[in-house]
Write a protein that holds these residues in place. Structure first.
Motif, PDB file in Angstrom:
ATOM      1  N   ARG A 198      -0.132  11.013   2.433  1.00 15.42           N
ATOM      2  CA  ARG A 198      -1.460  10.418   1.910  1.00 15.42           C
ATOM      3  C   ARG A 198      -1.288   8.828   1.765  1.00 15.42           C
ATOM      4  O   ARG A 198      -1.877   8.303   0.895  1.00 15.42           O
ATOM      5  CB  ARG A 198      -2.010  11.293   0.844  1.00 15.42           C
ATOM      6  N   ARG A 199      -0.692   8.266   2.712  1.00 18.18           N
ATOM      7  CA  ARG A 199      -0.510   6.685   2.772  1.00 18.18           C
ATOM      8  C   ARG A 199      -1.098   6.227   3.603  1.00 18.18           C
ATOM      9  O   ARG A 199      -0.461   5.326   4.283  1.00 18.18           O
ATOM     10  CB  ARG A 199       0.749   6.455   2.198  1.00 18.18           C
TER      11      ARG A 199
ATOM     12  N   LEU B 182       3.137   8.981   7.115  1.00 22.83           N
ATOM     13  CA  LEU B 182       2.187   8.420   6.173  1.00 22.83           C
ATOM     14  C   LEU B 182       1.156   9.004   5.764  1.00 22.83           C
ATOM     15  O   LEU B 182       0.743   9.179   4.908  1.00 22.83           O
ATOM     16  CB  LEU B 182       2.024   6.885   6.789  1.00 22.83           C
TER      17      LEU B 182
ATOM     18  N   ALA C 160      -1.440   2.383   4.577  1.00 19.59           N
ATOM     19  CA  ALA C 160      -0.335   1.583   4.646  1.00 19.59           C
ATOM     20  C   ALA C 160      -0.150   1.437   6.165  1.00 19.59           C
ATOM     21  O   ALA C 160       0.949   0.529   6.404  1.00 19.59           O
ATOM     22  CB  ALA C 160       0.767   2.396   3.983  1.00 19.59           C
TER      23      ALA C 160
ATOM     24  N   ARG D  55       7.929   3.849  -2.380  1.00 22.19           N
ATOM     25  CA  ARG D  55       8.370   5.066  -1.301  1.00 22.19           C
ATOM     26  C   ARG D  55       9.074   4.408  -0.131  1.00 22.19           C
ATOM     27  O   ARG D  55       8.673   3.397   0.413  1.00 22.19           O
ATOM     28  CB  ARG D  55       7.225   6.089  -0.969  1.00 22.19           C
TER      29      ARG D  55
ATOM     30  N   ALA E 272       0.736  -1.284  -0.095  1.00 16.95           N
ATOM     31  CA  ALA E 272      -0.103  -0.007  -0.089  1.00 16.95           C
ATOM     32  C   ALA E 272       0.979   1.077  -0.022  1.00 16.95           C
ATOM     33  O   ALA E 272       0.362   2.327  -0.561  1.00 16.95           O
ATOM     34  CB  ALA E 272      -0.867   0.098   1.166  1.00 16.95           C
ATOM     35  N   LEU E 273       2.190   1.047   0.218  1.00 12.84           N
ATOM     36  CA  LEU E 273       3.014   2.207   0.490  1.00 12.84           C
ATOM     37  C   LEU E 273       3.432   2.535  -0.795  1.00 12.84           C
ATOM     38  O   LEU E 273       3.727   3.789  -1.167  1.00 12.84           O
ATOM     39  CB  LEU E 273       4.150   2.153   1.551  1.00 12.84           C
TER      40      LEU E 273
END
Length: 243
Positions: free
Chosen positions: A145-146, A141, A149, A110, A106-107
């Motif tokens: 906008r992660r 995170l 994750a 990065r 999901a990351l």
């Protein structure tokens, strides 16, 4: 040995001060009693070569102790030209723990690099680094906008046996006197991510091992609640005010 009013199953006073520095994407000053560790998370739009092309991200950590974090001055490892085996072992533990707290797919490609700098050491610097590092990663995170994750909290705490008594969250004097000393990393589901331990002065039984892990999990449950509260407070402080 006195515990400054603490019971054997009680944590030291734990504080997670978010936004402690201005420039890092996530920053937390994590305090366990007299131990203070500054955790700063840096977001990067790149990954190490061994991850490149996988579609997955990476989370890693670096750990270090400031020269006067202890009673006497210790030379900086940079001045010696190499890290000690202890430093390498601890930062690998922190990195493994924080990767387990994240969904790397999901990351995306990065990286989050977490620097854990010990400002003051009084036992449990690695456990404070894992606990504070999770919150720093969570803040970073969100800013990336992660948020998806980030998995459920991961925290760490020490536990040991002193004069036959089980004790939670050892300070330096207790750690030095401990017959058995453990560090336990656990997630919010109660699953164990890592258990590091040794009989310093006396062997221990399987029953004592089970009891130490159970005591550590009690401590990590309390730490998970503090982590959630710190993340919520950090998010609230960044929301635009209405009216």
């Amino acid at each position: 040995m006195p515990r400054q009013g603490r019971g054997p199953d009680e944590l030291r006073r734990v504080e997670l001060v978010t936004g402690f520095t201005d420039h890092a994407e996530g920053s937390v000053l994590c305090t366990f009693g007299g131990t203070r560790v500054l955790c700063t998370a840096t977001a990067e739009e790149r990954v190490p070569s061994h991850v490149k092309g996988s579609g997955r991200g990476w989370v890693t950590a670096e750990y270090g102790m400031l020269p006067r974090s202890t009673h006497t001055r210790t030379d900086r490892e940079a001045a010696k030209g190499k890290q000690s085996g202890r430093t390498q072992e601890i930062q690998r533990l922190i990195g493994r723990s924080l990767r387990a707290a994240c969904d790397l797919a999901a990351l995306g490609e990065r990286q989050v690099l977490v620097d854990c700098d010990v400002i003051q050491a009084d036992g449990g610097t690695r456990t404070a680094a894992v606990t504070g590092g999770y919150v720093a990663v969570g803040i970073a995170l969100r800013r990336m906008r992660r948020e998806k994750a980030l998995r459920a909290p991961v925290a760490a705490v020490s536990v040991g046996i002193i004069a036959g008594e089980l004790r939670l969250d050892l300070d330096y004097e207790e750690d030095f006197a401990a017959e058995v000393d453990f560090n336990v990393v656990s997630n919010a589901a109660g699953e164990l991510l890592e258990v590091q331990g040794t009989a310093e002065k006396k062997p221990f039984t399987p029953a004592q091992l089970h009891a130490m892990v159970a005591l550590a999990q009690k401590g990590t449950r309390e730490l998970h609640e503090l982590q959630r509260a710190a993340l919520e407070k950090a998010a609230a402080s960044e929301r635009p005010s209405r009216g």
